[in-house]
Scaffold this motif. Structure first.
Motif, short mmCIF file in Angstrom:
data_model
loop_
_atom_site.label_atom_id
_atom_site.label_comp_id
_atom_site.label_asym_id
_atom_site.label_seq_id
_atom_site.Cartn_x
_atom_site.Cartn_y
_atom_site.Cartn_z
N LEU B 47 -5.96 3.38 -10.92
CA LEU B 47 -4.75 4.05 -10.32
C LEU B 47 -4.68 2.35 -10.17
N LEU B 48 -5.25 2.13 -9.04
CA LEU B 48 -5.27 0.57 -8.25
C LEU B 48 -6.11 0.67 -7.63
N GLY B 49 -7.29 -0.93 -7.94
CA GLY B 49 -8.10 -0.92 -7.88
C GLY B 49 -8.38 -2.41 -5.94
N LYS B 50 -7.07 -3.28 -6.77
CA LYS B 50 -6.94 -4.64 -5.39
C LYS B 50 -6.06 -4.98 -5.60
N VAL B 51 -5.44 -4.90 -4.37
CA VAL B 51 -3.51 -5.83 -4.22
C VAL B 51 -4.20 -7.20 -3.38
N GLU B 52 -3.99 -8.12 -3.30
CA GLU B 52 -3.70 -9.27 -3.16
C GLU B 52 -5.10 -9.86 -2.82
N GLY B 53 -6.19 -9.13 -3.99
CA GLY B 53 -7.36 -10.38 -4.65
C GLY B 53 -8.25 -9.16 -3.05
N ARG B 54 -7.71 -7.87 -2.36
CA ARG B 54 -8.67 -7.05 -1.72
C ARG B 54 -8.83 -6.06 -1.81
N GLU B 55 -9.91 -5.26 -1.95
CA GLU B 55 -10.62 -3.80 -2.86
C GLU B 55 -9.39 -2.84 -1.99
N VAL B 56 -9.18 -1.90 -3.26
CA VAL B 56 -8.48 -0.75 -2.56
C VAL B 56 -8.45 0.52 -2.09
N THR B 57 -8.31 1.12 -1.08
CA THR B 57 -9.65 2.66 -0.68
C THR B 57 -8.52 3.90 -0.91
N ASN B 58 -6.76 3.04 -0.39
CA ASN B 58 -6.19 4.51 -0.80
C ASN B 58 -4.57 4.26 -1.75
N PRO B 59 -5.40 4.70 -2.59
CA PRO B 59 -3.71 3.66 -3.81
C PRO B 59 -2.42 4.06 -3.17
N LEU B 60 -2.30 5.44 -2.88
CA LEU B 60 -0.50 5.49 -2.88
C LEU B 60 -0.48 4.79 -1.45
N GLU B 61 -1.50 4.61 -0.60
CA GLU B 61 -0.86 3.60 0.67
C GLU B 61 -0.63 2.75 0.03
N SER B 62 -1.61 1.31 -0.74
CA SER B 62 -1.35 0.30 -1.41
C SER B 62 -0.37 -0.25 -2.02
N ILE B 63 0.04 0.80 -2.94
CA ILE B 63 1.36 1.05 -3.43
C ILE B 63 2.08 0.13 -3.36
N LYS B 64 2.56 0.85 -1.54
CA LYS B 64 3.15 0.11 -1.03
C LYS B 64 3.73 -1.68 -0.94
N MET B 65 2.77 -1.32 -1.07
CA MET B 65 2.31 -4.03 -0.45
C MET B 65 2.69 -4.28 -2.10
N LEU B 66 3.07 -3.29 -3.16
CA LEU B 66 3.29 -4.81 -4.35
C LEU B 66 4.88 -4.83 -4.23
N PRO B 67 4.71 -5.75 -5.42
CA PRO B 67 5.83 -6.27 -5.23
C PRO B 67 7.29 -5.57 -5.76
N PRO B 68 8.31 -5.45 -5.83
CA PRO B 68 9.45 -4.43 -6.19
C PRO B 68 9.81 -4.03 -7.19
N SER B 69 9.39 -5.19 -8.31
CA SER B 69 9.45 -5.14 -9.59
C SER B 69 8.22 -4.46 -10.00
N HIS B 70 7.23 -4.35 -9.44
CA HIS B 70 5.73 -3.35 -10.05
C HIS B 70 6.75 -2.96 -10.34
N PRO B 71 5.71 -1.68 -11.84
CA PRO B 71 6.32 -0.11 -12.14
C PRO B 71 6.05 1.00 -11.44
N TYR B 72 5.23 0.94 -9.97
CA TYR B 72 4.91 1.22 -9.51
C TYR B 72 5.64 2.03 -8.31
N GLN B 73 6.23 0.99 -8.14
CA GLN B 73 7.75 0.68 -7.07
C GLN B 73 8.94 0.86 -7.31
N ARG B 74 9.06 0.98 -9.19
CA ARG B 74 10.09 1.60 -9.76
C ARG B 74 9.96 2.76 -9.87
N VAL B 75 8.62 3.18 -9.88
CA VAL B 75 8.74 5.20 -10.29
C VAL B 75 9.09 5.57 -8.31
#
Ligand SMILES: Cc1cc2nc3c(=O)[nH]c(=O)nc-3n(C[C@H](O)[C@H](O)[C@H](O)COP(=O)(O)OP(=O)(O)OC[C@H]3O[C@@H](n4cnc5c(N)ncnc54)[C@H](O)[C@@H]3O)c2cc1C
Ligand code: SF4
Ligand code: SF4
Lengths: 420, 413
Positions: B47-75
């Motif tokens: 679902l999401l393994g890495k954001v900004e080079g750091r390993e993700v623990t909770n993908p649902l939280e880390s999705i919020k750090m993705l750029p607005p153009s990312h498909p998850y942000q748009r969903v």
């Protein structure tokens, strides 16, 4: 709205340069499943082709002969490589062996059919006799398990001239029927069924001028010159019907249709662009008419049956089983089960050969098991050699979808709809 | 030929969307020119393994750090959470049992002997709560003699770093001699077919038991159960020690099995699956896609109320890179990406490659754009969408399944 497209150059017709070596084709090859002597489509096809282009001595006749030409590898390939074509074209290009007597006999369906039909009762009893089958097994290497399709005493063409030709006058629209060898020599009833349906639908049925066997068995047995000659003659006949007389061509055999449409240009180099689109299976022709609202079929109220549809390999490649199954589904009293699409193993004359018997039956086993586990009245399929194989190897009885339609059709009610 | 919905592409996103729609009684057809990327599936969906080079623990939280153009942000976060929760249930209804959850990544062992975070893992494979804590002292890694697609020494090196004592062994059996004759064709699917077919499993399990008496765990390549779905469970029942399977090089046996089960589920729901056929073009009228033309069906066009483009990324030719432009080869839709070739690549191979983010442009409802205008009834789902780098982020399957379900919801509305 114009698409932006870049056509890659220097890519051959069969796309073999596009192979990315993913081995997906080999996963789905039915021969690899049962015969470890077969190197598989990737190796026999694009990989082998690279070597053969360097040095024709890399051509391995014995290995490539094991390919059924089922084209299931092509259906699976994500990169559009025509793997079956690569393999068959290599056999044509590099084979130095003369076909065996047995292969020539089996491939010459027209010649054998004509003789056998004339002596049908004798031939049918003789080839059914155990000692004869043992001799054929020993001398000709035709496996003794094989039950030969029966020859009919009266050829379809003869029946047509005597009993049907006259009734074909006075229609405003016509199709020409490519009946193929099986209908002509073994099972004229299927041709009669086709005539019945087309007439009910408002189409007169012509025969082609001098139809020849499509040549699929000649191609697979290496009789390429003769196959090419017959292909040319058939394409001439198609042109006359389609381009001069305005009569599209329909067939009741998926293999004949596939051979004429695709193997002629791909393997024999016989061009057919001007007639290819109007040469098709009767079920597709009928589906188009119904789908576009030009035709309505009325079915008998009391007709009931349960059938299972088997997708022949060339039907899978054409992608056309949906036409046959859609027509069957239109019959109110019919219950349809769709069998998982799997090769039956016969591949024309392949399974008749003693050396292939085990592979053919091994390939077909998963399908046979499916059939034995399905409780239906008939197996329905568009290929006659699948019919022989399934009837020999299972307890199922097999019919062509056109025969089922003919049984279920209320001819008068259907005609009334367009005669008004 | 008329359907309610026609889906272009029969991979993970096309099938997910098709199953979801068919479960709601929608008549669907899927057209797919060939087999899909699931054939290369490792055994885990990310679902999401890495954001900004750091390993993700909770993908649902880390999705919020993705750029607005990312498909998850748009969903949208809430939608991702809800839809990601639906995914394992949809898979289970197809006979595919996964463990894991969207709130917390778990870890799996890779074929390099390292651990990576992931979302859902197929029951064939083993999940770990933490990175680096392996419950064994001694492991035996077994391979088939002559099988080149499984690298036991990498695994040994990797596991040794986690403090596990590793032995490697080869197994030879006469059942594999025939496929060994041609070393380049000794692939995982060929081995799997031998186990599918017959009695090899019993004998194999006995050998494994003999070779692993003093090990805490047996590590094997995942080559069990291609067309036969019960082989993995049979193997685990017969081997006395715990069995851990690791992915071999593709084609992936569990991946192929997953593709087959998803396809069968779709067909059992009444879906029409047209394999080996290429969608060539479409006819548009007043901002709507009327029908599409395919190679096999020619003049008999496929009509539908809704269409979904799920044709995959570069690998599946959902988008194609020409000498000087990127394009969608079917409709010529707008592309989210640079047209200047020199901008496609970063010379540092392991950097975030710009081209990985490219895909077909879509509006806020995931409708495709053509010359800047949305096509009212053509939706885009899966890896053909732009805006993400699935490889770097570890988000491939997640984007596919979440966007496929999101698009299905748009259609059902
Ligand atoms: C090699 C590889 C391995 C991966 N492994 C993993 C993994 O282990 N875990 C993970 O989470 N993610 C993985 N991913 C990422 C992601 O899961 C996959 O990309 C995902 O399966 C893609 O699904 P999709 O349906 O979008 O596209 P695809 O699976 O690529 O399917 C697209 C389909 O569309 C068809 N198609 C294309 N054009 C046409 C046309 N004109 N007409 C008809 N059909 C067409 C293609 O034939 C293909 O079957 C991997 C990706 C790749 C490339
Ligand atoms: S499936 Fe196609 S691309 Fe893959 S190995 Fe076979 S021919 Fe090559
Ligand atoms: S045509 Fe059939 S038998 Fe021949 S290589 Fe392809 S899948 Fe195998």
């Amino acid at each position: 709205m114009k698409k932006q497209q870049n056509k890659p150059f220097n890519i051959s017709d069969n796309n073999f340069e596009q192979c990315v070596k993913c081995t997906v084709c080999t996963v789905y090859c039915p021969v690899v499943q049962v015969n470890p002597d077969y190197p598989g489509p990737k190796q026999a096809g694009p990989d082998g082709e690279r070597l053969r282009l360097k040095d024709p001595n890399f051509f391995d006749e014995e290995a490539l002969k094991l390919c059924l030409n089922c084209k299931r590898c092509e259906v699976a390939c994500p990169s559009g490589v025509k793997i079956g074509d690569v393999i068959q074209a290599a056999r044509i290009k590099y084979s130095r062996k003369r076909p065996k007597l047995r292969d020539s006999i089996m491939a010459n369906t027209d010649l054998v059919g004509t003789v056998a039909s004339a002596f049908a009762p004798i031939v049918n009893t003789t080839v059914a006799l155990k000692p004869v089958r043992q001799i054929m097994d020993k001398v000709l290497k035709i496996d003794h398990h094989r039950i030969f399709p029966k020859y009919s005493g009266e050829k379809f063409e003869t029946w047509y001239r005597k009993h049907a030709a006259a009734q074909q006058q006075g229609f405003s629209k016509y199709v020409s029927y490519f009946h193929g060898c099986y209908v002509n020599y073994n099972f004229p009833q299927l041709g009669k069924d086709l005539v019945k349906i087309m007439n009910a639908a408002g189409y007169g049925v012509d025969l082609l001028e001098k139809e020849k066997c499509c040549g699929v068995a000649l191609i697979s047995n290496g009789l390429i010159k003769q196959a090419t000659k017959q292909a040319r003659q058939n394409v001439r006949a198609l042109r006359k019907s389609i381009l001069q007389n305005g009569a599209p061509v329909v067939s009741t055999s998926s293999t004949c249709t596939f051979t004429i449409r695709d193997e002629y240009p791909h393997l024999l180099g016989v061009k057919n662009d001007d007639v290819r689109d109007q040469t098709e299976l009767a079920t597709r022709f009928l589906f188009r008419l119904i789908d576009s609202g030009e035709l309505k079929l009325v079915f008998k109220k009391d007709y009931t049956t349960r059938v299972a549809y088997h997708t022949p390999c060339h039907m899978e490649k054409l992608g056309w089983s949906i036409y046959s199954t859609s027509l069957l589904r239109m019959i109110p009293g019919l219950k349809l089960v769709q069998l998982e699409s799997q090769c039956c193993g016969i591949a024309g004359t392949y399974g008749f050969k003693k050396e292939n018997y085990e592979t053919a039956q091994g390939v077909g086993q998963p399908l046979f098991t499916q059939i034995e586990n399905t409780d239906v009245d008939y197996i329905v399929t568009d290929c006659e050699t699948c019919k022989w194989q399934i009837e020999m190897s299972t307890s199922g009885k097999v019919k062509n979808p056109i025969s089922i339609l003919a049984e279920a059709l209320d001819v008068e009610a259907t005609q009334k709809l367009w005669q008004k | 030929m008329k359907f309610d919905t026609v889906i272009i592409g029969g991979g993970l996103s096309g099938l997910t969307c098709g199953i979801q729609l068919a479960e709601q009684g929608i008549t669907c057809a899927i057209v797919s020119s060939g087999q899909s990327a699931i054939h290369f599936f490792s055994g885990s969906f990310d679902l999401l393994g890495k954001v900004e080079g750091r390993e993700v623990t909770n993908p649902l939280e880390s999705i919020k750090m993705l750029p607005p153009s990312h498909p998850y942000q748009r969903v949208g976060h809430h939608n991702v959470e809800r839809l990601a929760g639906e995914v394992p249930r949809l898979l289970a209804r197809a006979g595919l049992h996964f463990s894991g959850m969207a709130e917390k990544n778990h870890f799996v062992l890779t074929p390099m002997g390292t651990m990576k975070p992931t979302w859902l893992t197929l029951e064939d494979f083993t999940c770990f709560e933490q990175n680096g804590e392996l419950p064994w002292k001694r492991a035996t890694v077994l391979n088939f003699k002559g099988f080149l697609d499984f690298h036991t020494l990498f695994i040994k090196d990797g596991l040794t770093r986690y403090g596990v004592e590793v032995q490697t062994r080869d197994i030879a059996m006469k059942q594999f001699e025939a496929i060994r004759r041609n070393p380049s064709e000794m692939r995982s699917s060929n081995i799997a077919k031998v186990f599918d077919a017959g009695d090899a499993l019993n004998q194999f399990a006995e050998k494994v038991n003999e070779l692993t008496e003093d090990a805490d765990v047996v590590i094997l390549p995942a080559v069990f159960g291609l067309f036969n779905t019960t082989v993995t469970a049979d193997l685990k029942a017969r081997v006395k020690k715990p069995v851990v399977l690791l992915p071999a090089l593709p084609p992936s046996t569990p991946g192929i099995r997953s593709q087959i089960l998803l396809r069968q589920r779709f067909q059992e729901l009444g879906g029409t699956y047209l394999l080996g056929d290429i969608v060539q073009e479409g006819e548009f009228k007043e901002g709507r896609l009327q029908n599409i033309t395919t190679a096999n069906h020619g003049d008999i066009k496929l009509e539908a109320d809704h269409f979904v483009l799920a044709s995959g990324s570069f690998y599946s030719k959902g988008i194609v890179a020409g000498p000087d432009k990127l394009y969608d080869p079917i409709f010529g839709l707008d592309i989210d990406g640079e047209s200047d070739r020199s901008q496609w690549f970063d010379k540092q191979l392991f950097n975030d490659q710009p081209f990985m983010h490219y895909g077909v442009k879509a509006d806020e409802h995931f409708r495709a754009l053509l010359n800047g205008q949305p096509i009212e009834n053509l939706y885009v789902a899966g890896s053909v969408l732009g805006g993400a780098n699935p490889l770097k982020e570890g988000s491939g399957a997640g984007i596919c399944m979440v966007t496929a379900l999101h698009v299905a919801e748009q259609i059902l509305q």
